[in-house]
Design a protein around this motif. Sequence first.
Motif, mmCIF file in Angstrom:
data_model
loop_
_atom_site.group_PDB
_atom_site.id
_atom_site.type_symbol
_atom_site.label_atom_id
_atom_site.label_comp_id
_atom_site.label_asym_id
_atom_site.label_seq_id
_atom_site.Cartn_x
_atom_site.Cartn_y
_atom_site.Cartn_z
ATOM 1 N N ASN A 267 44.791 36.210 46.172
ATOM 2 C CA ASN A 267 44.455 36.307 44.749
ATOM 3 C C ASN A 267 45.412 35.541 43.845
ATOM 4 O OD1 ASN A 267 42.220 38.076 45.200
ATOM 5 N ND2 ASN A 267 43.687 39.716 45.543
ATOM 6 N N GLN A 268 45.977 34.481 44.378
ATOM 7 C CA GLN A 268 46.868 33.652 43.566
ATOM 8 C C GLN A 268 46.483 32.179 43.684
ATOM 9 O OE1 GLN A 268 51.085 34.343 43.950
ATOM 10 N NE2 GLN A 268 50.805 36.523 44.400
ATOM 11 N N ARG B 117 40.549 35.524 34.963
ATOM 12 C CA ARG B 117 40.716 35.643 36.412
ATOM 13 C C ARG B 117 39.362 35.885 37.094
ATOM 14 N NH1 ARG B 117 45.592 36.547 38.743
ATOM 15 N NH2 ARG B 117 44.414 35.894 40.564
ATOM 16 N N TYR B 118 38.513 36.652 36.431
ATOM 17 C CA TYR B 118 37.186 36.951 36.974
ATOM 18 C C TYR B 118 36.163 36.764 35.871
ATOM 19 C CZ TYR B 118 39.951 39.162 40.649
ATOM 20 O OH TYR B 118 40.850 39.393 41.649
ATOM 21 N N LEU B 119 35.015 36.215 36.264
ATOM 22 C CA LEU B 119 33.955 35.955 35.290
ATOM 23 C C LEU B 119 32.617 36.143 35.989
ATOM 24 C CD1 LEU B 119 34.212 34.996 32.341
ATOM 25 C CD2 LEU B 119 33.972 32.650 33.164
ATOM 26 N N GLN C 80 27.043 27.647 42.131
ATOM 27 C CA GLN C 80 28.324 27.382 41.484
ATOM 28 C C GLN C 80 29.237 28.608 41.509
ATOM 29 O OE1 GLN C 80 26.621 25.738 37.775
ATOM 30 N NE2 GLN C 80 27.641 23.800 38.312
ATOM 31 N N THR C 81 28.780 29.660 42.169
ATOM 32 C CA THR C 81 29.655 30.802 42.428
ATOM 33 C C THR C 81 30.795 30.344 43.321
ATOM 34 O OG1 THR C 81 27.946 32.483 42.182
ATOM 35 C CG2 THR C 81 29.813 33.027 43.603
ATOM 36 N N SER C 82 32.030 30.488 42.843
ATOM 37 C CA SER C 82 33.165 29.933 43.561
ATOM 38 C C SER C 82 34.460 30.345 42.869
ATOM 39 C CB SER C 82 33.059 28.405 43.586
ATOM 40 O OG SER C 82 34.071 27.833 44.399
ATOM 41 N N MET C 83 35.573 29.958 43.511
ATOM 42 C CA MET C 83 36.876 30.065 42.865
ATOM 43 C C MET C 83 37.187 28.705 42.249
ATOM 44 S SD MET C 83 39.782 31.611 42.224
ATOM 45 C CE MET C 83 40.403 32.826 43.374
ATOM 46 N N GLY D 165 47.111 26.693 38.539
ATOM 47 C CA GLY D 165 46.910 27.967 37.878
ATOM 48 C C GLY D 165 46.470 29.027 38.876
ATOM 49 N N PRO D 166 46.310 30.276 38.421
ATOM 50 C CA PRO D 166 45.972 31.382 39.327
ATOM 51 C C PRO D 166 44.525 31.399 39.786
ATOM 52 C CG PRO D 166 46.105 32.173 37.086
ATOM 53 C CD PRO D 166 46.528 30.744 37.045
ATOM 54 N N GLY D 167 43.674 30.621 39.122
ATOM 55 C CA GLY D 167 42.276 30.563 39.537
ATOM 56 C C GLY D 167 41.371 31.480 38.732
ATOM 57 N N THR D 168 40.110 31.080 38.639
ATOM 58 C CA THR D 168 39.060 31.904 38.042
ATOM 59 C C THR D 168 37.971 32.087 39.088
ATOM 60 O OG1 THR D 168 39.437 31.120 35.792
ATOM 61 C CG2 THR D 168 37.270 32.058 36.283
ATOM 62 N N ARG D 169 37.715 33.341 39.420
ATOM 63 C CA ARG D 169 36.621 33.607 40.365
ATOM 64 C C ARG D 169 35.353 33.824 39.569
ATOM 65 N NH1 ARG D 169 36.332 34.185 45.525
ATOM 66 N NH2 ARG D 169 38.584 34.410 45.823
ATOM 67 N N LEU D 170 34.457 32.848 39.670
ATOM 68 C CA LEU D 170 33.202 32.875 38.921
ATOM 69 C C LEU D 170 32.065 33.327 39.823
ATOM 70 C CD1 LEU D 170 31.442 32.138 36.411
ATOM 71 C CD2 LEU D 170 31.247 29.842 37.392
ATOM 72 N N THR D 171 31.325 34.301 39.348
ATOM 73 C CA THR D 171 30.111 34.746 40.036
ATOM 74 C C THR D 171 28.926 34.491 39.125
ATOM 75 O OG1 THR D 171 31.334 36.473 41.199
ATOM 76 C CG2 THR D 171 28.930 36.678 41.134
ATOM 77 N N VAL D 172 27.946 33.772 39.652
ATOM 78 C CA VAL D 172 26.719 33.499 38.887
ATOM 79 C C VAL D 172 25.581 34.274 39.544
ATOM 80 C CG1 VAL D 172 25.145 31.747 38.007
ATOM 81 C CG2 VAL D 172 27.574 31.207 38.305
ATOM 82 N N THR D 173 24.966 35.155 38.771
ATOM 83 C CA THR D 173 23.917 36.010 39.353
ATOM 84 C C THR D 173 22.527 35.633 38.834
ATOM 85 O OG1 THR D 173 24.146 37.631 37.592
ATOM 86 C CG2 THR D 173 25.549 37.926 39.543
#
Lengths: 113, 112
Positions: A41-42, B9-11, B85-88, B104-112
């Motif tokens: 998670n980083q 971080r999460y979307l 396009q669901t991905s980190m 950066g720490p990343g954004t975990r994107l989920t497309v539903t």
Amino acid sequence: AQSVTQLDSQVPVFEEAPVELRCNYSSSVSVYLFWYVQYPNQGLQLLLKYLSGSTLVKGINGFEAEFNKSQTSFHLRKPSVHISDTAEYFCVAKNTGFQKLVFGTGTRLLVSP
Amino acid sequence: DVKVTQSSRYLVKRTGEKVFLECVQDMDHENMFWYRQDPGLGLRLIYFSYDVKMKEKGDIPEGYSVSREKKERFSLILESASTNQTSMYLCASSLSELYEQYFGPGTRLTVT
């Protein structure tokens, strides 16, 4: 075009044992090489890099890697791993004069007690 | 220390929505990058920018666009989000091509 191969997708190892994560790249013409680590998670953090000079490169957390031009390899080693080394490790190459990094597919290091 | 921050971080977004992912770096770096990370595929470059208002396509630009109006900020835009396009998504910056990239720490994107 440059490519990077990490043959091992997962490497299980016991704590305090030595470990080697393998990396091969396709073209050694003016190449820079890196190892990055990604903890759960980083984002990615640089472990070490080879730009030129000494072929043995020392990095953070006791890791080192050796640039071998004849074998087009850049294997990562640590003499004694800790539980906290559990992470995913990426070997990365970059041809000089180009901005783009080429990533391997990653090796997941699993350290167990 | 170099700091690269990402807006979320999460979307979670719905198919067809327009999605903005923001990235800010605080070290006056010239170059900024957007990657997506998928299991078994490593990181793949979407777009990068070597100066304000300048952009270059990476390996997988389809379905994405970017904006860099200020040196410290680099935005990734999904014009019409799709489930594939669901991905980190990871943002990075570097001082120049001789220097390593900071992530950066990343954004975990989920497309539903």
